[in-house]
Design a protein around this motif. Structure first.
Motif, PDB file in Angstrom:
ATOM      1  N   ALA A 221       0.847  -1.192   0.000  1.00 40.73           N
ATOM      2  CA  ALA A 221       0.000   0.000   0.000  1.00 40.73           C
ATOM      3  C   ALA A 221       0.878   1.236   0.000  1.00 40.73           C
ATOM      4  N   GLY A 222       0.439   2.220  -0.737  1.00 37.75           N
ATOM      5  CA  GLY A 222       1.164   3.474  -0.786  1.00 37.75           C
ATOM      6  C   GLY A 222       0.591   4.451   0.220  1.00 37.75           C
ATOM      7  N   ASP A 223       0.797   5.706  -0.051  1.00 41.99           N
ATOM      8  CA  ASP A 223       0.273   6.739   0.828  1.00 41.99           C
ATOM      9  C   ASP A 223      -1.089   7.203   0.333  1.00 41.99           C
ATOM     10  N   VAL A 224      -1.901   7.681   1.255  1.00 40.50           N
ATOM     11  CA  VAL A 224      -3.236   8.184   0.947  1.00 40.50           C
ATOM     12  C   VAL A 224      -3.285   9.658   1.309  1.00 40.50           C
ATOM     13  N   THR A 225      -3.822  10.460   0.405  1.00 40.38           N
ATOM     14  CA  THR A 225      -3.987  11.889   0.673  1.00 40.38           C
ATOM     15  C   THR A 225      -5.367  12.107   1.261  1.00 40.38           C
ATOM     16  N   ILE A 226      -5.425  12.718   2.446  1.00 44.74           N
ATOM     17  CA  ILE A 226      -6.697  12.959   3.133  1.00 44.74           C
ATOM     18  C   ILE A 226      -6.959  14.459   3.148  1.00 44.74           C
TER      19      ILE A 226
END
Length: 153
Positions: free
Chosen positions: A42-47
């Protein structure tokens, strides 16, 4: 006469033979390896929050994701019993009164239906599968006859 057998020694709870303990350790390690192969990287998630702030966090995967996802609670045994009793232990769509009935939502949860007595009916398996997420109108309940009052003398 037969000789008395010696008592077997009592083992501590949780005690395993060395081979069994090694086997459990191998099993645990293999399960972890299988889980690692199943879990995609999993990569990063922008919130972006409601107030406009932006933050980047690592994505949740596997058991961490399951801990966050809310699952629907099961129908309680009392509610299930009340629905079956109200419907006379028969399917409200076709009248089947066999031993296996399912509790079914008239308005499906996917379409905003609630889990309450007025939205639940007893249904046989084939009717429940055929209905899917459609909204069917169940057959009306038979009217209950009042018991005749005893004659007074």
């Amino acid at each position: 006469m037969r000789a008395v057998r010696p008592r077997r020694r009592k083992l501590d709870p949780g005690w395993y033979a060395k081979s069994a303990a090694a086997h459990q350790k191998r099993q645990r390690k293999q399960a972890e390896e299988r889980a690692a192969r199943r879990t995609p990287p999993a990569g990063d998630v922008t919130i972006i929050s409601a107030d406009g702030t932006i933050r980047v966090e690592p994505a949740l995967v596997g058991r961490h994701l399951r801990a966050v996802v809310k699952e629907r609670p099961p129908i309680s045994a009392k509610l299930r019993h009340d629905v079956l009793g109200r419907d006379g232990y028969s399917c409200r769509y076709c009248g089947y009164d066999g031993p296996v009935l399912e509790i079914e939502h008239v308005v499906p949860i996917a379409k905003g239906g609630a889990t309450n007595l007025s939205n639940l009916v007893a249904a046989c398996g084939p009717c429940n599968r055929k209905k899917g997420t459609a909204v069917w109108k169940p057959n009306p309940l038979p009217r209950r006859r009042r018991r005749a009052s005893p004659l007074r003398s």
